[in-house]
Scaffold this motif. Structure first.
Motif, PDB file in Angstrom:
ATOM      1  N   LEU A 123      -3.312   8.531  -6.344  1.00 59.51           N
ATOM      2  CA  LEU A 123      -4.442   7.750  -5.865  1.00 59.51           C
ATOM      3  C   LEU A 123      -3.938   6.398  -5.364  1.00 59.51           C
ATOM      4  CD1 LEU A 123      -7.690   8.038  -5.978  1.00 59.51           C
ATOM      5  CD2 LEU A 123      -7.495   6.247  -7.688  1.00 59.51           C
ATOM      6  N   THR A 124      -4.406   6.011  -4.187  1.00 54.44           N
ATOM      7  CA  THR A 124      -4.109   4.684  -3.652  1.00 54.44           C
ATOM      8  C   THR A 124      -5.417   3.922  -3.556  1.00 54.44           C
ATOM      9  OG1 THR A 124      -2.265   5.571  -2.378  1.00 54.44           O
ATOM     10  CG2 THR A 124      -3.092   3.406  -1.727  1.00 54.44           C
ATOM     11  N   VAL A 146     -10.579   4.017  -1.823  1.00 51.11           N
ATOM     12  CA  VAL A 146      -9.678   4.876  -2.604  1.00 51.11           C
ATOM     13  C   VAL A 146      -9.352   6.122  -1.798  1.00 51.11           C
ATOM     14  CG1 VAL A 146     -10.402   4.039  -4.869  1.00 51.11           C
ATOM     15  CG2 VAL A 146     -11.619   5.941  -3.846  1.00 51.11           C
ATOM     16  N   GLN A 147      -8.085   6.516  -1.865  1.00 49.22           N
ATOM     17  CA  GLN A 147      -7.584   7.692  -1.157  1.00 49.22           C
ATOM     18  C   GLN A 147      -6.722   8.465  -2.134  1.00 49.22           C
ATOM     19  OE1 GLN A 147      -4.867   6.644   1.962  1.00 49.22           O
ATOM     20  NE2 GLN A 147      -5.034   8.621   2.971  1.00 49.22           N
ATOM     21  N   GLY A 148      -6.807   9.798  -2.132  1.00 50.06           N
ATOM     22  CA  GLY A 148      -6.064  10.534  -3.127  1.00 50.06           C
ATOM     23  C   GLY A 148      -5.524  11.877  -2.696  1.00 50.06           C
ATOM     24  N   ILE A 149      -4.731  12.444  -3.588  1.00 51.77           N
ATOM     25  CA  ILE A 149      -4.197  13.791  -3.455  1.00 51.77           C
ATOM     26  C   ILE A 149      -4.471  14.491  -4.777  1.00 51.77           C
ATOM     27  CG2 ILE A 149      -2.150  15.230  -3.092  1.00 51.77           C
ATOM     28  CD1 ILE A 149      -0.934  12.833  -1.570  1.00 51.77           C
ATOM     29  N   ALA A 150      -4.920  15.742  -4.688  1.00 52.90           N
ATOM     30  CA  ALA A 150      -5.181  16.541  -5.878  1.00 52.90           C
ATOM     31  C   ALA A 150      -4.451  17.875  -5.749  1.00 52.90           C
ATOM     32  CB  ALA A 150      -6.678  16.775  -6.058  1.00 52.90           C
ATOM     33  N   VAL A 151      -4.173  18.496  -6.876  1.00 54.36           N
ATOM     34  CA  VAL A 151      -3.650  19.842  -6.905  1.00 54.36           C
ATOM     35  C   VAL A 151      -4.651  20.687  -7.674  1.00 54.36           C
ATOM     36  CG1 VAL A 151      -1.777  21.366  -7.644  1.00 54.36           C
ATOM     37  CG2 VAL A 151      -1.265  19.077  -6.789  1.00 54.36           C
TER      38      VAL A 151
END
Length: 155
Positions: free
Chosen positions: A98-99, A147-152
């Protein structure tokens, strides 16, 4: 303060295998680094489907920024991010990165406890790998945070 250990005794590794999150995920916090507060130093994932989440601000469904404070806007932005993740088949526990883009870093830091309470309410007690970046402004001039993110996601 010692870093958490994994079941196999490896220092600095905490396995996050929770009900509803069958994706084997390691939150890696080596004891050689300062103890993390509000983030994990690294997150490792063995398998799953990547979901890249666009930056979210405190936009309501009508496209208007809502909330007058950084805490209110953070809660709306984080909720928007989790809503997009859920629409992709995931849940908050699947966030691995998360950024946070912050217009006024001093204001954000002065409300860290309240922002932490929002995090726990919306996401839970675990933290992904995170970065907070100070910016001059965001796309919507009224936005205080994005907020910007990556999920798996398992699958």
């Amino acid at each position: 303060m010692a870093a958490p250990s994994s079941p196999d005794g490896a220092e600095g590794v905490l396995m996050a295998r929770r009900e509803g999150n069958p994706t084997p995920m390691e939150r890696v916090n080596p004891h050689e680094l300062a103890p993390p507060s509000g983030f994990s130093h690294a997150v490792s994932v063995e398998r799953g489907r990547l979901v890249f989440l666009a930056g979210q601000t405190a936009l309501d469904a009508g496209g208007r920024i809502v909330g007058d404070t950084v805490v209110e806007q953070f809660e709306r932005a984080l909720t928007n991010l989790v809503t997009a993740l859920k629409a992709s088949g995931g849940e908050a526990a699947h966030l691995v990165s998360l950024t946070v883009y912050i217009v006024n870093m001093e204001d954000y830091r002065s409300h860290a406890r309240e922002i932490g309470a929002v995090w726990r309410r919306v996401v839970g007690r675990d933290y992904p790998a995170m970065a907070g970046i100070g910016v001059a402004r965001l796309w919507d001039v009224e936005a205080l945070v994005e907020v910007q993110g990556i999920a798996v996601v398992p699958g």
